[in-house]
Design a protein around this motif. Structure first.
Motif, PDB file in Angstrom:
ATOM      1  N   ALA A   1       0.806  -1.215   0.000  1.00 57.33           N
ATOM      2  CA  ALA A   1       0.000   0.000   0.000  1.00 57.33           C
ATOM      3  C   ALA A   1       0.842   1.270   0.000  1.00 57.33           C
ATOM      4  O   ALA A   1       0.415   2.288  -0.551  1.00 57.33           O
ATOM      5  N   CYS A   2       2.018   1.235   0.591  1.00 50.71           N
ATOM      6  CA  CYS A   2       2.815   2.452   0.754  1.00 50.71           C
ATOM      7  C   CYS A   2       3.759   2.717  -0.404  1.00 50.71           C
ATOM      8  O   CYS A   2       4.404   3.770  -0.452  1.00 50.71           O
ATOM      9  N   SER A   3       3.883   1.778  -1.339  1.00 51.59           N
ATOM     10  CA  SER A   3       4.707   2.047  -2.522  1.00 51.59           C
ATOM     11  C   SER A   3       4.050   3.148  -3.348  1.00 51.59           C
ATOM     12  O   SER A   3       2.830   3.293  -3.354  1.00 51.59           O
ATOM     13  N   SER A   4       4.858   3.918  -4.050  1.00 53.04           N
ATOM     14  CA  SER A   4       4.344   5.065  -4.794  1.00 53.04           C
ATOM     15  C   SER A   4       4.161   4.737  -6.267  1.00 53.04           C
ATOM     16  O   SER A   4       5.071   4.249  -6.921  1.00 53.04           O
ATOM     17  N   PHE A   5       2.966   5.000  -6.778  1.00 56.97           N
ATOM     18  CA  PHE A   5       2.655   4.772  -8.193  1.00 56.97           C
ATOM     19  C   PHE A   5       2.622   6.067  -8.984  1.00 56.97           C
ATOM     20  O   PHE A   5       2.306   6.051 -10.174  1.00 56.97           O
ATOM     21  N   GLY A   6       2.906   7.187  -8.344  1.00 55.84           N
ATOM     22  CA  GLY A   6       2.919   8.455  -9.050  1.00 55.84           C
ATOM     23  C   GLY A   6       1.535   9.053  -9.222  1.00 55.84           C
ATOM     24  O   GLY A   6       0.562   8.645  -8.581  1.00 55.84           O
ATOM     25  N   ARG A   7       1.431  10.007 -10.139  1.00 54.38           N
ATOM     26  CA  ARG A   7       0.194  10.760 -10.310  1.00 54.38           C
ATOM     27  C   ARG A   7      -0.659  10.304 -11.490  1.00 54.38           C
ATOM     28  O   ARG A   7      -1.760  10.802 -11.686  1.00 54.38           O
ATOM     29  N   ASP A   8      -0.152   9.385 -12.299  1.00 50.41           N
ATOM     30  CA  ASP A   8      -0.904   8.950 -13.474  1.00 50.41           C
ATOM     31  C   ASP A   8      -2.248   8.354 -13.046  1.00 50.41           C
ATOM     32  O   ASP A   8      -2.307   7.488 -12.160  1.00 50.41           O
ATOM     33  N   PRO A   9      -3.356   8.797 -13.661  1.00 53.64           N
ATOM     34  CA  PRO A   9      -4.682   8.301 -13.252  1.00 53.64           C
ATOM     35  C   PRO A   9      -4.821   6.782 -13.371  1.00 53.64           C
ATOM     36  O   PRO A   9      -5.402   6.138 -12.491  1.00 53.64           O
ATOM     37  N   GLY A  10      -4.293   6.201 -14.448  1.00 52.43           N
ATOM     38  CA  GLY A  10      -4.386   4.758 -14.622  1.00 52.43           C
ATOM     39  C   GLY A  10      -3.644   4.002 -13.542  1.00 52.43           C
ATOM     40  O   GLY A  10      -4.138   2.993 -13.009  1.00 52.43           O
ATOM     41  N   ASN A  11      -2.456   4.478 -13.196  1.00 48.62           N
ATOM     42  CA  ASN A  11      -1.678   3.830 -12.141  1.00 48.62           C
ATOM     43  C   ASN A  11      -2.384   3.928 -10.792  1.00 48.62           C
ATOM     44  O   ASN A  11      -2.417   2.968 -10.018  1.00 48.62           O
ATOM     45  N   ARG A  12      -2.941   5.094 -10.509  1.00 47.15           N
ATOM     46  CA  ARG A  12      -3.643   5.269  -9.239  1.00 47.15           C
ATOM     47  C   ARG A  12      -4.879   4.376  -9.164  1.00 47.15           C
ATOM     48  O   ARG A  12      -5.151   3.754  -8.123  1.00 47.15           O
ATOM     49  N   MET A  13      -5.624   4.276 -10.255  1.00 45.67           N
ATOM     50  CA  MET A  13      -6.810   3.422 -10.244  1.00 45.67           C
ATOM     51  C   MET A  13      -6.427   1.964 -10.051  1.00 45.67           C
ATOM     52  O   MET A  13      -7.118   1.213  -9.353  1.00 45.67           O
ATOM     53  N   ALA A  14      -5.311   1.543 -10.669  1.00 46.22           N
ATOM     54  CA  ALA A  14      -4.849   0.162 -10.490  1.00 46.22           C
ATOM     55  C   ALA A  14      -4.489  -0.102  -9.035  1.00 46.22           C
ATOM     56  O   ALA A  14      -4.885  -1.125  -8.453  1.00 46.22           O
ATOM     57  N   LYS A  15      -3.742   0.815  -8.425  1.00 44.63           N
ATOM     58  CA  LYS A  15      -3.323   0.630  -7.039  1.00 44.63           C
ATOM     59  C   LYS A  15      -4.533   0.610  -6.094  1.00 44.63           C
ATOM     60  O   LYS A  15      -4.670  -0.302  -5.266  1.00 44.63           O
ATOM     61  N   HIS A  16      -5.409   1.583  -6.228  1.00 45.26           N
ATOM     62  CA  HIS A  16      -6.592   1.621  -5.367  1.00 45.26           C
ATOM     63  C   HIS A  16      -7.470   0.399  -5.605  1.00 45.26           C
ATOM     64  O   HIS A  16      -8.019  -0.182  -4.657  1.00 45.26           O
ATOM     65  N   GLY A  17      -7.616  -0.005  -6.869  1.00 45.20           N
ATOM     66  CA  GLY A  17      -8.456  -1.151  -7.183  1.00 45.20           C
ATOM     67  C   GLY A  17      -7.932  -2.437  -6.571  1.00 45.20           C
ATOM     68  O   GLY A  17      -8.687  -3.218  -5.981  1.00 45.20           O
ATOM     69  N   ILE A  18      -6.631  -2.673  -6.694  1.00 49.20           N
ATOM     70  CA  ILE A  18      -6.033  -3.902  -6.156  1.00 49.20           C
ATOM     71  C   ILE A  18      -6.132  -3.933  -4.640  1.00 49.20           C
ATOM     72  O   ILE A  18      -6.527  -4.951  -4.047  1.00 49.20           O
ATOM     73  N   MET A  19      -5.795  -2.841  -3.983  1.00 45.82           N
ATOM     74  CA  MET A  19      -5.811  -2.821  -2.526  1.00 45.82           C
ATOM     75  C   MET A  19      -7.247  -2.906  -1.991  1.00 45.82           C
ATOM     76  O   MET A  19      -7.502  -3.562  -0.970  1.00 45.82           O
ATOM     77  N   LEU A  20      -8.185  -2.276  -2.681  1.00 46.95           N
ATOM     78  CA  LEU A  20      -9.581  -2.358  -2.251  1.00 46.95           C
ATOM     79  C   LEU A  20     -10.130  -3.763  -2.482  1.00 46.95           C
ATOM     80  O   LEU A  20     -10.893  -4.285  -1.659  1.00 46.95           O
ATOM     81  N   PHE A  21      -9.740  -4.386  -3.567  1.00 48.09           N
ATOM     82  CA  PHE A  21     -10.135  -5.770  -3.844  1.00 48.09           C
ATOM     83  C   PHE A  21      -9.646  -6.693  -2.743  1.00 48.09           C
ATOM     84  O   PHE A  21     -10.392  -7.539  -2.229  1.00 48.09           O
TER      85      PHE A  21
END
Length: 307
Positions: A246-266
């Motif tokens: 969760a604490c790794s940084s994916f940057g500001r790209d919308p696609g990257n953020r959606m992937a990170k939030h989606g995986i962690m929420l899943f």
């Protein structure tokens, strides 16, 4: 080793190959699932699902009460199918059991959100339509609920720092404890509140040896993924892994953020109910997407610093 291995693979895979792999697998899984619905007898005699689970997973053949040669949950008790009027059973496609097919549909949704800008219009339409077909095929109520939540939340999460996803699991735990205190969770009933109650009780019932992952005899926690993971790996590794992911940084790209939030929420939503999402059948590609988006975000930051 599944998680780090496939994350590292994802950091090295090219975007074109990832898209081609996902689209090809999605098509194959959808076609096999439709074949299963159209000819359950032919599908069952080809894959011999009962024999596979009896001989490799220790299942009792008598537990397959639904009839035929399909997985034991190919029917729901009492006809509680979402589309019961169609007369379909719960399909499993290449995964051989319906829950994993539902998990795959969720992973496909995360992939679509993460790669939306790099997908052609035809590929976008195919992913949307095929994911809907897979949901109907597996009769995935939890998968449908998670995907509908993603449709509402992931566009918003594109503007939310990805590291905030660290709060999902502790907030869910607090919500379950609060829901139990308010009598919202139905105790041990065969529905979503009941399954959440089972998961909470399983976590609370663990002794110190189980929490440390050193108990000699393992308890079956099929309906409580977080308890099963903790007793296999220890609570220290479980917490450490959650923080690292969760604490790794994916940057500001919308696609990257959606992937990170989606995986962690899943993970947060499904772990109290099942450990099936950690199976290599569906989790492998999810961690590849995680690694790909992490590497893509890191490359963008390096290019920005160089400029």
């Amino acid at each position: 080793m599944l998680i780090p291995a496939f994350i590292l693979l994802g950091t090295r895979i090219e975007g074109a190959l990832l898209r081609q792999t996902m689209l090809s697998l999605q098509l194959l899984i959808m076609l096999v699932g439709l074949w299963e619905l159209a000819s359950p007898g032919g599908f069952g005699s080809t894959f011999r699902v009962i024999d596979y689970y009896v001989q490799t997973r220790g299942y009792d053949a008598d537990a397959f009460w639904a009839g035929g040669d399909l997985f034991l949950s190919s029917e729901r008790p009492g006809g509680r199918m979402l589309l019961d009027g169609l007369g379909l059973h719960r399909g499993s496609s290449l995964f051989l059991e319906p829950v994993s097919l539902g998990n795959w549909a969720i992973v496909g949704t995360i992939f679509t959100a993460a790669m939306w800008r790099s997908l052609s219009n035809g590929a976008r339409l195919f992913m949307l339509v095929s994911t809907a077909v897979l949901l109907v095929t597996c009769d995935g109520r939890l998968a449908l609920s998670v995907i509908l939540l993603f449709c509402l939340y992931l566009p918003i999460s594109a503007y939310v720092p990805d590291q905030w996803s660290v709060a999902y699991l502790p907030l869910l735990l607090l919500a379950l404890v609060g829901g139990e205190a308010l009598g919202i969770l139905a105790e041990h009933q065969d529905n979503l509140p009941g399954r959440l109650s089972v998961g909470l009780d399983a976590l609370r019932s663990m002794d110190l040896d189980q929490l440390l992952g050193i108990r000699a005899d393992r308890v079956r926690f099929d309906d409580a993924g977080w308890a099963d993971f903790v007793q296999a790996q220890s609570v220290v590794i479980a917490i450490g892994l959650w923080l690292a992911l969760a604490c790794s940084s994916f940057g500001r790209d919308p696609g990257n953020r959606m992937a990170k939030h989606g995986i962690m929420l899943f993970l947060a939503l499904c772990l109290p109910i099942s450990n099936s999402l950690l199976s290599i059948k569906t989790a492998a590609l999810m961690w590849v997407v995680y690694g790909f988006c992490y590497a893509r975000g890191r490359l963008t930051r390096m290019e920005g610093n160089a400029a």
